[in-house]
Design a protein around this motif. Structure first.
Motif, PDB file in Angstrom:
ATOM      1  N   GLU A 335       0.844  -1.187   0.000  1.00 34.62           N
ATOM      2  CA  GLU A 335       0.000   0.000   0.000  1.00 34.62           C
ATOM      3  C   GLU A 335       0.891   1.253   0.000  1.00 34.62           C
ATOM      4  O   GLU A 335       1.982   1.243   0.559  1.00 34.62           O
ATOM      5  N   ILE A 336       0.384   2.316  -0.589  1.00 38.43           N
ATOM      6  CA  ILE A 336       1.057   3.613  -0.477  1.00 38.43           C
ATOM      7  C   ILE A 336       1.027   4.018   0.993  1.00 38.43           C
ATOM      8  O   ILE A 336       0.015   3.831   1.682  1.00 38.43           O
ATOM      9  N   ALA A 337       2.150   4.510   1.493  1.00 37.74           N
ATOM     10  CA  ALA A 337       2.247   4.865   2.914  1.00 37.74           C
ATOM     11  C   ALA A 337       1.216   5.934   3.265  1.00 37.74           C
ATOM     12  O   ALA A 337       0.937   6.814   2.450  1.00 37.74           O
ATOM     13  N   PRO A 338       0.644   5.857   4.486  1.00 37.42           N
ATOM     14  CA  PRO A 338      -0.310   6.900   4.882  1.00 37.42           C
ATOM     15  C   PRO A 338       0.354   8.274   4.804  1.00 37.42           C
ATOM     16  O   PRO A 338       1.476   8.450   5.260  1.00 37.42           O
ATOM     17  N   GLY A 339      -0.343   9.222   4.188  1.00 33.25           N
ATOM     18  CA  GLY A 339       0.230  10.564   4.012  1.00 33.25           C
ATOM     19  C   GLY A 339       1.025  10.678   2.723  1.00 33.25           C
ATOM     20  O   GLY A 339       1.505  11.753   2.383  1.00 33.25           O
ATOM     21  N   GLY A 340       1.161   9.580   1.994  1.00 38.97           N
ATOM     22  CA  GLY A 340       1.961   9.588   0.767  1.00 38.97           C
ATOM     23  C   GLY A 340       1.185  10.059  -0.453  1.00 38.97           C
ATOM     24  O   GLY A 340       1.692  10.011  -1.562  1.00 38.97           O
ATOM     25  N   ASP A 341      -0.037  10.494  -0.244  1.00 34.57           N
ATOM     26  CA  ASP A 341      -0.867  10.875  -1.385  1.00 34.57           C
ATOM     27  C   ASP A 341      -1.192  12.370  -1.416  1.00 34.57           C
ATOM     28  O   ASP A 341      -2.120  12.804  -2.080  1.00 34.57           O
ATOM     29  N   MET A 342      -0.403  13.153  -0.678  1.00 37.60           N
ATOM     30  CA  MET A 342      -0.642  14.597  -0.696  1.00 37.60           C
ATOM     31  C   MET A 342      -0.451  15.125  -2.126  1.00 37.60           C
ATOM     32  O   MET A 342       0.547  14.824  -2.764  1.00 37.60           O
ATOM     33  N   PRO A 343      -1.414  15.893  -2.637  1.00 40.70           N
ATOM     34  CA  PRO A 343      -1.227  16.391  -4.009  1.00 40.70           C
ATOM     35  C   PRO A 343      -0.098  17.412  -4.087  1.00 40.70           C
ATOM     36  O   PRO A 343       0.080  18.220  -3.169  1.00 40.70           O
ATOM     37  N   ARG A 344       0.690  17.315  -5.146  1.00 41.87           N
ATOM     38  CA  ARG A 344       1.746  18.293  -5.378  1.00 41.87           C
ATOM     39  C   ARG A 344       1.751  18.606  -6.879  1.00 41.87           C
ATOM     40  O   ARG A 344       2.650  18.203  -7.614  1.00 41.87           O
ATOM     41  N   PRO A 345       0.699  19.298  -7.329  1.00 43.32           N
ATOM     42  CA  PRO A 345       0.630  19.576  -8.765  1.00 43.32           C
ATOM     43  C   PRO A 345       1.692  20.582  -9.180  1.00 43.32           C
ATOM     44  O   PRO A 345       2.118  21.391  -8.352  1.00 43.32           O
ATOM     45  N   PRO A 346       2.132  20.529 -10.444  1.00 48.02           N
ATOM     46  CA  PRO A 346       3.058  21.567 -10.920  1.00 48.02           C
ATOM     47  C   PRO A 346       2.370  22.926 -10.888  1.00 48.02           C
ATOM     48  O   PRO A 346       1.145  23.017 -10.955  1.00 48.02           O
ATOM     49  N   LEU A 347       3.162  23.982 -10.786  1.00 47.88           N
ATOM     50  CA  LEU A 347       2.624  25.312 -10.541  1.00 47.88           C
ATOM     51  C   LEU A 347       3.255  26.333 -11.454  1.00 47.88           C
ATOM     52  O   LEU A 347       4.367  26.152 -11.920  1.00 47.88           O
ATOM     53  N   LEU A 348       2.559  27.450 -11.601  1.00 48.09           N
ATOM     54  CA  LEU A 348       3.218  28.617 -12.181  1.00 48.09           C
ATOM     55  C   LEU A 348       4.327  29.017 -11.212  1.00 48.09           C
ATOM     56  O   LEU A 348       4.137  29.007  -9.998  1.00 48.09           O
ATOM     57  N   CYS A 349       5.483  29.362 -11.737  1.00 44.86           N
ATOM     58  CA  CYS A 349       6.644  29.687 -10.905  1.00 44.86           C
ATOM     59  C   CYS A 349       6.384  30.950 -10.061  1.00 44.86           C
ATOM     60  O   CYS A 349       5.562  31.782 -10.429  1.00 44.86           O
ATOM     61  N   ASN A 362      -9.725  36.104 -13.558  1.00 43.04           N
ATOM     62  CA  ASN A 362     -10.643  35.411 -12.666  1.00 43.04           C
ATOM     63  C   ASN A 362     -11.704  36.325 -12.088  1.00 43.04           C
ATOM     64  O   ASN A 362     -12.811  35.896 -11.791  1.00 43.04           O
ATOM     65  N   LYS A 363     -11.303  37.565 -11.882  1.00 43.98           N
ATOM     66  CA  LYS A 363     -12.217  38.516 -11.238  1.00 43.98           C
ATOM     67  C   LYS A 363     -13.239  39.069 -12.226  1.00 43.98           C
ATOM     68  O   LYS A 363     -14.134  39.811 -11.834  1.00 43.98           O
ATOM     69  N   MET A 364     -13.082  38.767 -13.514  1.00 48.94           N
ATOM     70  CA  MET A 364     -13.940  39.377 -14.539  1.00 48.94           C
ATOM     71  C   MET A 364     -15.235  38.603 -14.754  1.00 48.94           C
ATOM     72  O   MET A 364     -16.091  39.037 -15.514  1.00 48.94           O
ATOM     73  N   LYS A 365     -15.362  37.439 -14.118  1.00 47.37           N
ATOM     74  CA  LYS A 365     -16.551  36.598 -14.325  1.00 47.37           C
ATOM     75  C   LYS A 365     -16.799  36.385 -15.826  1.00 47.37           C
ATOM     76  O   LYS A 365     -17.913  36.530 -16.323  1.00 47.37           O
ATOM     77  N   ALA A 366     -15.734  36.079 -16.522  1.00 47.76           N
ATOM     78  CA  ALA A 366     -15.800  35.911 -17.974  1.00 47.76           C
ATOM     79  C   ALA A 366     -15.663  34.440 -18.341  1.00 47.76           C
ATOM     80  O   ALA A 366     -15.301  33.607 -17.505  1.00 47.76           O
ATOM     81  N   ILE A 367     -15.967  34.134 -19.594  1.00 48.52           N
ATOM     82  CA  ILE A 367     -15.639  32.819 -20.138  1.00 48.52           C
ATOM     83  C   ILE A 367     -14.235  32.962 -20.721  1.00 48.52           C
ATOM     84  O   ILE A 367     -13.984  33.878 -21.507  1.00 48.52           O
ATOM     85  N   VAL A 368     -13.321  32.091 -20.305  1.00 53.79           N
ATOM     86  CA  VAL A 368     -11.935  32.229 -20.770  1.00 53.79           C
ATOM     87  C   VAL A 368     -11.505  30.961 -21.513  1.00 53.79           C
ATOM     88  O   VAL A 368     -11.400  29.889 -20.923  1.00 53.79           O
ATOM     89  N   HIS A 369     -11.309  31.094 -22.804  1.00 53.49           N
ATOM     90  CA  HIS A 369     -10.745  29.978 -23.565  1.00 53.49           C
ATOM     91  C   HIS A 369      -9.218  30.061 -23.447  1.00 53.49           C
ATOM     92  O   HIS A 369      -8.609  31.054 -23.832  1.00 53.49           O
ATOM     93  N   GLY A 370      -8.634  29.031 -22.885  1.00 52.00           N
ATOM     94  CA  GLY A 370      -7.189  28.997 -22.679  1.00 52.00           C
ATOM     95  C   GLY A 370      -6.497  28.295 -23.838  1.00 52.00           C
ATOM     96  O   GLY A 370      -7.121  27.922 -24.825  1.00 52.00           O
ATOM     97  N   ASP A 371      -5.190  28.131 -23.711  1.00 54.18           N
ATOM     98  CA  ASP A 371      -4.424  27.544 -24.809  1.00 54.18           C
ATOM     99  C   ASP A 371      -3.314  26.653 -24.244  1.00 54.18           C
ATOM    100  O   ASP A 371      -3.176  26.520 -23.035  1.00 54.18           O
ATOM    101  N   ILE A 372      -2.509  26.082 -25.133  1.00 58.41           N
ATOM    102  CA  ILE A 372      -1.435  25.196 -24.693  1.00 58.41           C
ATOM    103  C   ILE A 372      -0.270  26.029 -24.145  1.00 58.41           C
ATOM    104  O   ILE A 372       0.090  27.038 -24.743  1.00 58.41           O
ATOM    105  N   GLY A 373       0.312  25.589 -23.042  1.00 57.17           N
ATOM    106  CA  GLY A 373       1.468  26.295 -22.489  1.00 57.17           C
ATOM    107  C   GLY A 373       1.391  26.328 -20.975  1.00 57.17           C
ATOM    108  O   GLY A 373       0.492  25.747 -20.371  1.00 57.17           O
ATOM    109  N   CYS A 374       2.341  27.029 -20.357  1.00 59.32           N
ATOM    110  CA  CYS A 374       2.377  27.096 -18.894  1.00 59.32           C
ATOM    111  C   CYS A 374       1.060  27.587 -18.306  1.00 59.32           C
ATOM    112  O   CYS A 374       0.672  27.186 -17.212  1.00 59.32           O
ATOM    113  N   SER A 375       0.381  28.490 -19.018  1.00 52.39           N
ATOM    114  CA  SER A 375      -0.820  29.107 -18.446  1.00 52.39           C
ATOM    115  C   SER A 375      -1.905  28.087 -18.152  1.00 52.39           C
ATOM    116  O   SER A 375      -2.791  28.340 -17.338  1.00 52.39           O
TER     117      SER A 375
END
Lengths: 600, 197
Positions: A335-349, A362-375
């Motif tokens: 089994e994965i050790a207890p506590g071994g499943d904490m999420p650590r997603p990659p992040l904007l630097c 985010n504050k604009m309450k808009a529909i935002v179509h995103g694209d490929i890349g860090c964003s």
């Protein structure tokens, strides 16, 4: 002869150099990027980043038509973009050797899908080689070029992430310069190179004739070999899974396929006839298995080995255990050790210039179509700034479609498209042309961080440098946007939160299309040289967590704030001085003036 | 019957988070193994390594290595740069496997966004599962030696004491891979790690 431990990508670059490849073109894409990055460092070669894969392949075709050995590399989804030239290139052929290196990403370590590009070789009827380690990757470069030259068609070298990025020992010699053909230059051949219908009709039968010839070659090539062992179990496999199979099933007989289009049907039949039970172990689709079924042979494969995700020694062992043929007991699953499943997603630097824009959007309450890349990393909490990501350049055209579709709806939310500089050059330009031409009303934000960031910092048409680090003209995004007919275009600073918010609101209020360019270089390029680092004034911090909503890796929670009223437990925010870049977004969102500037 | 054939292969799983130096450490280890006359393979996934995500690198060496990936339950050494990452990969170890882990904690912002909590009991859990784990406060040790980036070399030094690879080869590879002005410091850090147990 010397030994060196190389990744599959490094081995392909070396192989290409040693076999006389002179021209290479690609668009960066994980896991293929390092091939050109390495190749570009060799002497007397030309290597370039093209704005997209279609352009790159066309550059490669023009070079190979001139008789020069040429390399084109791409990630799997990039070949979709280059599929148009590919399918007709298969008709024209080229005199110079042309190697198409296609790096698939089973498991989607860094991709939006896990399509199996082996079908492209079958679709275009071009020879396909699949290496299992770096040594083979290097050797197959030469074999691929020879096949290309002999059969007048490109060869596809199909790799996968594990082969591209794993390192194994390669025996390197000086290379055989004498074997490199001399380029004869461009020779006019209208019926071969001009694909009008009348001439294409002449070429198509040649494609079928070539396929028949390749069917003979695949029976005799040394890359398709049988490793006879016990004949109770026979396994057909290729690529990285060959390594897993030989380790998991050391007693079985193996038909190791290095050339997987066309498949060696006679050899497969001969192998199948001599074994009691025939398995195919392959990642993703049942590409080999289906062909064997069509041959009328009894075969097992996808019943035990999933179509999903990349395979691994563990998954291969599980499959053979389920089939009842694993020569040993599987160890009990730990089994994965207890506590071994904490999420650590990659992040904007920390200090990423995208953050200020994505937080503001985010504050604009808009529909935002995103694209490929860090964003795209901003889809995760706490930012959750984008509503879609599909493929390169799609944000603008999708936003246009959404706007047009909303015409008759009650929903009056503003619609944004947000994409990076490199993605805009790749295929966002044509999308913006569509918006303007068809009177769309999309608010476009181009996040110009002066580099192709997600793949590790490659030059692009806007950076002023080529892949081989020559200075060149830097494309002016605003100029392009205006030339397309979008007169409303300006640069903003994403580190200025108030200004960014105001600009977004202004564009929402404006009726008509617009482009904002957030201009700040990728922090990875200037990390060594931080601006004024920020710190938390614990006398002022009230533990409201506003700064944490930025999702900055430098900001954490520290000690509990002493609270005599003993209400809710609150903690001081904490800024890690070692990683803070000093973008000051946290200072701008703090309403308690608790984030201050550290005097140098 | 149990799986015997890979037992002769030495499997080292190097783990940590983006930017910590996991990949450099595994580069050095695989190079040392190759120069010591072994077949060596190494596998990791690039792409997210600079962006704070989980990073793992598999290193395997023996006379002949097929798979570049270690099977679950077959790692001989788990070399970890971050305490919670040690927990994440603990199940890759053999029952007789060894843990070398830095005590450094890097709490992901996801925790502050309410997506889970940092495993504060990590050391206890590791001790319950593994015989003689080596906990090392590598970051303060590196800072004391003069540079936080020496964590890498300290951890490799500890691992080197458990691996049967010549110390001269280790030192030669380290000298080749670090900038000349840091050569001495790295050799001191390596030696410090090697003599820690």
């Amino acid at each position: 002869m010397k030994n060196q431990i190389l990744s599959g990508n490094e081995a392909v670059a070396l192989g290409a150099f040693q076999t006389g490849v002179k021209v290479a073109s690609a668009y960066p894409g994980t896991p293929s990027t390092e091939i050109l990055q390495n190749f570009a460092t060799y002497k007397d070669v030309y290597a370039e980043w093209a704005p997209n894969e279609k352009v790159a392949l066309e550059v490669a075709i023009g070079s190979a038509m001139t008789g020069v050995r040429t390399l084109f590399t791409t990630k799997h989804v990039g070949l979709n973009v280059a599929a148009d030239p590919l399918m007709t290139l298969a008709y024209t052929g080229i005199p110079g050797g042309l190697l198409i290196v296609c790096a698939d990403d089973p498991g989607m370590h860094s991709s939006q899908n896990e399509q199996d590009n082996r079908f492209y070789a079958k679709f275009a009827k071009i020879p396909m080689l699949e290496p299992s380690d770096s040594q083979e990757a290097m050797e197959m470069v030469e074999e691929g070029l020879l096949l290309s030259e002999k059969y007048d068609c490109p060869t596809m070298l199909r790799m996968t992430t594990r082969v591209c990025h794993s390192k194994s020992i390669v025996q390197i010699d000086a290379g055989n310069q004498a074997a490199i053909p001399v380029a004869e230059g461009f020779k006019r051949d209208l019926k071969k190179f001009v694909m009008i219908p009348a001439f294409a009709k002449l070429r198509h039968p040649l494609v079928l004739e070539r396929e028949a010839k390749l069917e003979d070659i695949t029976e005799t090539t040394a890359f398709n070999r049988i490793e006879w062992n016990d004949n109770k179990i026979g396994i057909i496999t290729s690529g990285i899974t060959y390594q897993y199979v030989s380790e998991i099933m050391p007693d079985a007989s193996i038909l190791k396929l290095g050339m997987t289009f066309p498949l060696p049907k006679k050899k497969i039949k001969e192998f199948a006839d001599k074994v009691d039970r025939l398995f195919v172990v392959e990642e993703l689709e049942p590409y080999i298995e289906d062909e064997i079924r069509i041959m009328g042979l009894a075969v097992e494969g996808k019943a035990f080995f999933p179509k999903l995700d990349e395979l691994s020694p563990d998954v291969v062992a599980d499959g053979f255990a389920e089939a009842g043929v694993l020569p040993y007991d599987l160890p009990p699953v730990q089994e994965i050790a207890p506590g071994g499943d904490m999420p650590r997603p990659p992040l904007l630097c920390a200090g990423c210039p995208h953050r200020g824009l994505l937080y503001s959007l985010n504050k604009m309450k808009a529909i935002v179509h995103g694209d490929i890349g860090c964003s795209t990393l901003s889809v995760l909490p706490p930012l959750q700034s984008i509503d879609s990501t599909l493929c390169m350049g799609a944000s603008i055209s999708m936003a246009h479609g959404t706007v047009k579709a909303m015409a008759g709806l009650e929903d009056k939310r503003p619609v944004f498209a947000a994409l990076g500089d490199s993605t805009f050059f790749h295929s966002g330009i044509t999308s913006l042309m569509d918006v303007i031409y068809n009177k769309g009303n999309v608010n476009v934000v181009i996040m110009d961080n002066r580099i192709t960031a997600m793949t590790g910092g490659q030059q692009n048409p806007g950076t002023g440098h080529t892949l081989q680090m020559e200075e060149t003209y830097a494309v002016d995004i605003i100029e392009i946007v205006r030339a397309l007919g979008c007169r409303r275009a300006r640069e903003i600073d994403p580190f200025d939160m108030e200004g960014t918010m105001a600009a977004l609101k202004e564009e929402i209020a404006h009726d008509g299309p617009s482009v904002l360019v957030t201009k700040r270089p990728c922090v990875q390029l200037f990390r060594q040289d931080p601006l004024a680092v920020r710190t938390v004034d614990t006398d002022a911090c009230i533990g409201c967590k506003r700064c944490l909503k930025l999702g900055c890796p430098s900001i954490s929670q520290g000690d509990i704030i002493p609270d005599e009223a003993n209400k809710k437990e609150r903690r001081y925010s904490n800024i890690d001085a070692a990683t803070c870049y000093g973008c000051a977004l946290c200072e701008q969102v703090c309403t308690s003036n608790a984030i201050v500037y550290v005097a140098q | 019957m149990t799986r015997e054939n890979t037992k002769k292969t030495v499997n080292v799983l190097v783990v940590g988070t983006g930017g910590q130096g996991v990949i450099t450490a595994s580069e050095i280890l695989s190079d040392v193994a190759m120069r010591s006359g072994f077949d060596a393979k190494k596998s990791e996934i690039h792409g997210m390594s600079q962006r704070g995500g989980v990073v793992t690198s598999h290193v395997r060496y023996s006379e002949n290595v097929a798979s570049p990936i270690i099977m679950e339950g077959e790692a001989d050494i788990l070399l970890s740069f971050e305490l919670s990452e040690t927990l994440r990969w603990l199940h890759f170890l053999r029952p007789s496997g060894r843990v070398i882990t830095s005590l450094q904690k890097i709490i992901p912002p996801a925790v502050y966004a309410g997506m889970g909590s940092y495993p504060e009991e990590a050391q206890t859990v590791i001790k319950q599962r593994i015989t003689d784990p080596i906990f090392v406060d590598a970051l303060p040790m590196a800072e004391e030696l003069g540079n936080p980036r020496l964590v890498n070399t300290i951890l490799l030094g500890i691992a080197s004491a458990m691996l049967d690879l010549p110390v001269d080869t280790w030192e030669a590879v380290i000298v080749e891979r670090v900038p000349p002005k840091f050569t001495e410091l790295n050799l001191v850090a390596f030696d410090r790690g090697r003599n820690i147990t």
